[in-house]
Design a protein around this motif. Structure first.
Motif, PDB file in Angstrom:
ATOM      1  N   ILE A 177      -9.081  -3.397   1.812  1.00 16.15           N
ATOM      2  CA  ILE A 177      -8.063  -3.958   0.928  1.00 16.15           C
ATOM      3  C   ILE A 177      -8.365  -5.423   0.658  1.00 16.15           C
ATOM      4  N   LYS A 207       0.827  -1.205   0.000  1.00 15.55           N
ATOM      5  CA  LYS A 207       0.000   0.000   0.000  1.00 15.55           C
ATOM      6  C   LYS A 207       0.864   1.259   0.000  1.00 15.55           C
ATOM      7  N   HIS A 217      -8.074  -2.061  -3.814  1.00 16.09           N
ATOM      8  CA  HIS A 217      -9.123  -1.549  -2.936  1.00 16.09           C
ATOM      9  C   HIS A 217     -10.415  -2.227  -3.353  1.00 16.09           C
TER      10      HIS A 217
END
Length: 181
Positions: A57, A38, A68
């Motif tokens: 996530i 991320k 996402h």
């Protein structure tokens, strides 16, 4: 892509291969790897199919892609506002002909996708007593359950995801809105 962080894809041709990515034994290790990806993703731009409006996530257990999940986007069709398909649905269409298996890291559960329908499946990570910690509310250490992983791998290899989604949706009290994930 989690392959850069040691979560490699298992080939179906090997005797122990499942077609799913390998997951770390500890959930804490997996969560740490997801956070690393991320951070890198924020610097380099997120996956093109990501719906950055959602904070949840998902890890594609087939390709290893971290995206996402959830659908927040809407578009107009005549007078109605229609919710666009979520990133998991879009990813499954692109890479799995509409079928996908995702691990939702914040819910600590598996999401099965077939076309626009989704269903929650058992968590791959359990505590030392074999109990799930849905939504990570209890805070106990979680470890990969080999039997559940093998069952999910078998479901994937035998093309059982569409039937499993239909069966879960017909018997569950938690039905996910079409195209949500």
């Amino acid at each position: 892509d989690t392959s850069l962080l040691g979560l490699s894809h298992c080939s179906v041709n090997t005797s122990q291969g499942s077609g799913l990515i390998r997951l770390p034994h500890s959930f804490v290790e997996l969560y740490s790897l997801v956070n690393q990806v991320k951070r890198v993703g924020r610097k380099n731009g997120l996956q093109d199919s990501d719906d950055s409006g959602s904070g949840e996530i998902a890890i594609c257990l087939i390709t290893g892609t971290i995206i996402h999940s959830g659908s927040q986007k809407r578009y107009r069709s005549g007078r109605r506002a229609i919710r666009a398909p979520g990133a998991c649905t879009t990813h499954a269409r692109k890479y799995g002909s509409g079928t996908g298996i995702f691990f939702l890291s914040q819910k600590c559960t598996v999401l099965l996708v077939h076309n626009k329908k989704q269903a929650y499946w058992a968590s791959l990570y359990v505590d030392e007593n074999g109990e799930e910690d849905q939504n990570l509310s209890r805070g106990r250490p979680l470890f990969l359950n080999k039997e559940r992983y093998e069952a999910l791998s078998s479901l994937w290899r035998q093309h059982g995801v569409p039937g499993e989604v239909a069966q879960i949706r017909s018997t569950s009290d938690r039905v996910i809105r079409d195209n949500w994930y």
